[in-house]
Design a protein around this motif. Structure first.
Motif, PDB file in Angstrom:
ATOM      1  N   ALA A   1       0.826  -1.211   0.000  1.00 34.79           N
ATOM      2  CA  ALA A   1       0.000   0.000   0.000  1.00 34.79           C
ATOM      3  C   ALA A   1       0.858   1.258   0.000  1.00 34.79           C
ATOM      4  N   PHE A   2       1.995   1.218   0.684  1.00 37.18           N
ATOM      5  CA  PHE A   2       2.845   2.401   0.783  1.00 37.18           C
ATOM      6  C   PHE A   2       3.624   2.645  -0.508  1.00 37.18           C
ATOM      7  N   LEU A   3       4.057   1.590  -1.168  1.00 34.93           N
ATOM      8  CA  LEU A   3       4.909   1.736  -2.352  1.00 34.93           C
ATOM      9  C   LEU A   3       4.141   1.801  -3.665  1.00 34.93           C
ATOM     10  N   THR A   4       2.854   1.517  -3.637  1.00 38.24           N
ATOM     11  CA  THR A   4       2.050   1.558  -4.858  1.00 38.24           C
ATOM     12  C   THR A   4       0.798   2.393  -4.609  1.00 38.24           C
ATOM     13  N   ARG A   5      -0.002   2.494  -5.642  1.00 35.55           N
ATOM     14  CA  ARG A   5      -1.285   3.185  -5.501  1.00 35.55           C
ATOM     15  C   ARG A   5      -2.423   2.189  -5.343  1.00 35.55           C
TER      16      ARG A   5
END
Length: 70
Positions: free
Chosen positions: A20-24
Motif C-alpha cells: 500500500a505504501f509503495l504503490t497506488r
C-alpha cells in the motif's frame, strides 16, 4: 504455543502495508501509521522485486500481443 495464524498475521500485515505504501493499490487491511510503515520496511525489497517482475512480464508479452505495425 501460538498458532501459525497468529505468527504469520504480522508478516502478512507488514507486506500489505509495504504494498500500500509503495504503490497506488488500495489495500483495505493495511495500516498506514508511521509505526506500521517502519515495521514493513524489511519487505520493501520484496515488493519492489515483485513490481519489477510484473513490469518485465508485461513488457515481454506486449510486443507478442500487438501487431508489428504498432
Amino acid at each position: 504455543m501460538p498458532s501459525r495464524e497468529r505468527r504469520t498475521e504480522p508478516v502478512v500485515t507488514s507486506v500489505l502495508t509495504a504494498v500500500a505504501f509503495l504503490t497506488r493499490i488500495p489495500i483495505r487491511n493495511a495500516a498506514c501509521t508511521p509505526e506500521a510503515i517502519g515495521r514493513s520496511t524489511p519487505f520493501f525489497p520484496l515488493v519492489g522485486a515483485l513490481l519489477g517482475m510484473s513490469n518485465v512480464v508485461v513488457l515481454w508479452m506486449l510486443p507478442r500481443a500487438m501487431p508489428p505495425t504498432l
